[in-house]
Design an enzyme around this catalytic site. Structure first.
Site, short mmCIF file in Angstrom:
data_model
loop_
_atom_site.label_atom_id
_atom_site.label_comp_id
_atom_site.label_asym_id
_atom_site.label_seq_id
_atom_site.Cartn_x
_atom_site.Cartn_y
_atom_site.Cartn_z
N GLU A 190 0.82 -1.22 0.00
CA GLU A 190 0.00 0.00 0.00
C GLU A 190 0.85 1.27 0.00
O GLU A 190 0.52 2.24 -0.67
CB GLU A 190 -0.96 0.00 1.20
CG GLU A 190 -2.17 -0.91 1.04
CD GLU A 190 -1.86 -2.38 1.29
OE1 GLU A 190 -0.73 -2.69 1.75
OE2 GLU A 190 -2.73 -3.23 1.05
N PHE B 63 -9.25 -2.27 1.28
CA PHE B 63 -10.20 -2.11 2.40
C PHE B 63 -9.66 -1.04 3.34
O PHE B 63 -8.45 -0.82 3.41
CB PHE B 63 -10.36 -3.41 3.19
CG PHE B 63 -11.24 -4.43 2.52
CD1 PHE B 63 -12.62 -4.42 2.70
CD2 PHE B 63 -10.68 -5.40 1.70
CE1 PHE B 63 -13.43 -5.36 2.08
CE2 PHE B 63 -11.49 -6.34 1.07
CZ PHE B 63 -12.86 -6.33 1.26
N ASP B 64 -10.59 -0.43 4.08
CA ASP B 64 -10.25 0.62 5.05
C ASP B 64 -9.07 0.29 5.95
O ASP B 64 -8.15 1.07 6.10
CB ASP B 64 -11.49 0.92 5.91
CG ASP B 64 -12.31 -0.33 6.18
OD1 ASP B 64 -11.79 -1.25 6.83
OD2 ASP B 64 -13.48 -0.40 5.72
N GLY B 65 -9.11 -0.89 6.55
CA GLY B 65 -8.06 -1.24 7.52
C GLY B 65 -6.70 -1.47 6.89
O GLY B 65 -5.70 -1.58 7.60
N HIS C 85 -11.67 -4.99 7.94
CA HIS C 85 -12.43 -4.83 6.71
C HIS C 85 -13.67 -3.96 6.89
O HIS C 85 -14.52 -3.92 6.02
CB HIS C 85 -12.89 -6.20 6.17
CG HIS C 85 -11.78 -7.03 5.60
ND1 HIS C 85 -10.80 -7.59 6.37
CD2 HIS C 85 -11.51 -7.40 4.32
CE1 HIS C 85 -9.98 -8.28 5.60
NE2 HIS C 85 -10.38 -8.18 4.36
#
Lengths: 326, 386
Positions: A62, A85-87, A131
């Protein structure tokens, strides 16, 4: 008129397709965005039509995705990156906060970083941990970023266009549990600017302020309250940074009561900022303290408990009752 | 963690072995590409030949001398309270001038915060480098005027920007290259590993130029790696080469070769310039607390400027008039730097609100107006007092 009924997912897909079509400098980057079309299929078919040079499957890293997007933007490209995903955004948080957000200021305006970071966020899909989180306040707190979240298909379509065209970095939170909700999209009619809030339901007794996945819950709560004779206004913020405080103020002064609703933990959340501002701006118009409904100060719970954690219709109505009781 | 490594981790070890993790990497200075010995003798290398005119050699010498002079001036200015901080490049002139002079105008540079010599090669006015250290800005130059990006403080972050920029160069079909500077400490950062991955996977035209100056503040290289740094590249699928970082000719030749390789579309190269930071990490640091005087003395004998001077004199490529003129030029530069820094004004307070956003921002507008009113209130009360 080109009005079409489509899901939020489809609206985002169509919007990204349009962005790729309109500007050869627009790139899509992320894990699995190519052949698979993303784990939510938001980029479905785009690599097939625009090729691997425009729709780029990246290594599983990321920080690398955002860091190289910064480099591409410095070269004149307009990358739209997907964080799965957010996390999973946190490995990229350093690049977003220390580099992406600050480079324009650091260069005294000499360089622009038109990068969109798409993040499917929020709960309600029964996922495993990391998630289902709502980290928007962590980004809204950082100067240099725009932070937005659409709540319906039309906004998904148009806000993505506006985000891609923005010369500032935009953190684009997509309410993943609403991906399959359908709505009308007028692909000819350009709506208002990205940072403007929209009154999605008029009312006179109380204002519910929400964004992203919570707008639907608030609309349902307003409809339920109507049956009890209460007139609830619902404001869809759309943008969490900047926030359209003028719209909030106007509604607060009209109804005198405000409840802010979001999925993220209440503690240090965007509701705190909104409540404080309302107090500063319209203290003498208020009939009740601004109340907040949101997540608890706990790690996002396992899926079998998320209905207890997420603000639902009853928790919103309970806050409405408490506000009206003052 | 793999099954094997789990098993290995569980294997009992003697305590002495557990505590001696930081063993010096086996090869202290192996396989250095060198073209000029510390004594100033010209030597040949089978892969990196270089043929420079006397004029070019004098040019490299001048670059190094003026960069060192500028650096010394900046250190002095910090001591005099004119700069809040300074990161000296003393000892690393050859690595920076050699690699910097290998670049073409259309190449793009992503520096750390110590690349004063590279900035010099790019034509960035040295006084522009001092704004951020004085605290009047975060970098006082337009990155696109000189293809020299702003200094990056977060360790290793710029290597990803370089990889991405290089991906863009490849997309554009341009034949320029990108160079990313970083240090031995940064080699431990995840971003550096990710930039290696991205540039290898996309075959990006980027040269990773690691100045291994042996110390990351107080942490020695053996706290960063168990293998020589240039060997890292192999695992990512591109070549790594170690060059004598105090040999300006070798740094020039090796970087030029790596850049040409990138231009040919053959992808990234890692260059490890084996050098030494003669001074402190920054003016806030105290190297006497963590390293021995003998170590510095050993490296002084390898000084990049002295060895080129010895070569120039031996070969009669430069005469006394050249050195005298250069001394004068150095003094002039020092004086200009001094005067420019002292004259550097504090920014206007309203500059606080400039450039946060390219598109503007309603929250910033509101805060700017509040701040302006607050500032104006002082003016009013001052007038009232009259």
């Amino acid at each position: 008129m080109a009005v079409e009924k489509m899901s939020i997912a489809k609206a985002l897909n169509e919007s990204l397709r349009l962005a790729l079509d309109n500007d050869p400098k627009v790139l899509i980057m992320g894990e699995d965005v190519g052949k698979l079309g993303g784990v939510f299929r938001i980029t479905d078919g785009l690599q097939k039509d625009f090729g691997e040079e425009r729709v780029i499957d990246t290594p599983l890293a990321e920080s690398g995705i955002v860091g190289t997007a910064i480099g591409l933007a410095l070269r004149g490209y307009r990358p739209v990156v997907e964080i799965q995903f957010d996390g999973f955004v946190f490995p990229a948080y350093d690049q977003i906060v220390t580099q992406l957000a600050k480079m324009h200021a650091r260069s005294l305006g000499k360089v622009k970083l038109p990068v969109v970071v798409r993040i499917p966020y929020g709960g309600g899909i029964g996922a495993v941990e990391h998630h289902s989180e709502s980290p928007e306040a962590l980004f809204a707190h950082v100067a240099g970023l725009k932070v937005v979240s659409p709540s319906n298909a039309s906004d998904a379509y148009w806000m993505m266009q506006q985000a891609v065209q923005s010369d500032d970095p935009v953190i684009f939170f997509e309410p993943k549990r609403r991906y399959w909700d359908k709505g009308e999209v007028d692909t000819d009619s350009i709506p208002g600017p990205l940072h403007k809030a929209v009154t999605v339901r008029e009312g006179s007794d109380l204002t519910l302020v929400a964004y992203g996945p919570m707008v639907k819950v608030c609309l349902e709560a307003a409809a339920a309250a109507r049956e009890e004779g209460k007139s609830i206004e619902v404001l869809d913020l759309r943008s969490m940074s900047p926030i359209d405080f003028d719209a909030i103020q106007a509604s607060a002064e009209k109804t005198g009561r405000v409840v802010v609703v979001h999925e993220a933990p209440v503690f240090y959340g965007s509701g705190a900022e909104i409540a404080a501002r309302i107090t500063e701006r319209c203290f003498y118009h208020l009939e009740a303290p601004v109340l907040r409904v949101g997540g608890y100060h706990v790690p996002y719970p396992p899926a079998r408990l998320e209905d207890e954690y997420l603000p639902g219709l009853d928790r919103v109505l309970d806050a409405v009752d408490r506000s009206l009781a003052f | 963690m793999t099954v094997e490594s789990t098993a290995a981790a569980r294997k009992p070890r003697r305590a002495s072995k557990r505590t001696s993790a930081a063993k010096k990497p086996e090869s202290a200075e192996p396989q250095l590409v060198q073209l000029l010995t510390p004594e100033g003798e010209r030597v040949e290398h089978p892969d990196y030949s270089i043929d420079l005119s006397a004029d070019e050699l004098r040019g490299l010498y001048r670059d190094m001398v003026l960069t060192r002079r500028f650096d010394a001036e900046a250190t002095a200015l910090q001591r005099q309270g004119e700069l809040g901080l300074w990161a000296s490049l003393l000892g690393q002139e050859a690595a920076q001038i050699g690699s910097g002079r290998a670049l073409r105008d259309d190449d793009y540079v992503f520096p750390t915060y110590r690349e004063h010599g590279v900035a010099w090669c790019r034509g960035v006015d040295p006084t522009n480098l001092l704004g951020m250290f004085r605290g009047v800005n975060h970098g006082g130059w337009d990155p696109n005027s000189n293809n020299f990006h702003l200094y990056t403080i977060v360790i290793g972050a710029q290597t990803l920007h370089a990889a991405g920029y290089a991906m863009g160069v490849a997309k554009d079909g341009a034949d320029s290259a990108v160079i990313a500077y970083f240090g031995d400490g940064a080699s431990s950062q995840g971003d550096v590993a990710e930039s290696f991955t991205f540039s290898a996977v996309y075959n990006a035209p980027v040269v990773f130029f690691c100045q291994n100056n042996q110390w990351a503040i107080s942490e020695p290289t053996e706290r960063q790696t168990r293998v020589p740094l240039y060997q890292r590249a192999q695992g990512f699928g591109f070549p790594g080469v170690r060059v004598d970082g105090n040999d300006v000719l070798a740094c020039l030749a090796v970087t030029r070769s790596a850049l040409e390789r990138a231009r040919r579309g053959e992808g990234p190269t890692l260059v490890e310039a084996f050098t030494y930071r003669m001074g402190a990490h920054t003016t806030s640091d105290d190297p006497t607390k963590y390293r021995a005087d003998e170590e510095r003395a050993a490296w002084e004998a390898k000084d990049p400027i002295l060895r080129l001077r010895a070569y120039l004199e031996k070969e009669k490529f430069a005469d006394d008039a050249f050195f005298t003129a250069l001394d004068e030029e150095s003094e002039t530069l020092g004086k200009r730097v001094r005067e420019t820094v002292r004259a550097m004004p504090d920014p206007d307070p309203m500059a606080l609100f400039e450039h946060g956003y390219a598109d503007g921002n309603s929250l910033v507008d509101e805060e700017r107006a509040q701040f302006a009113a607050y500032q104006a209130s002082f003016a009013d009360s001052a007038e009232e007092g009259k």
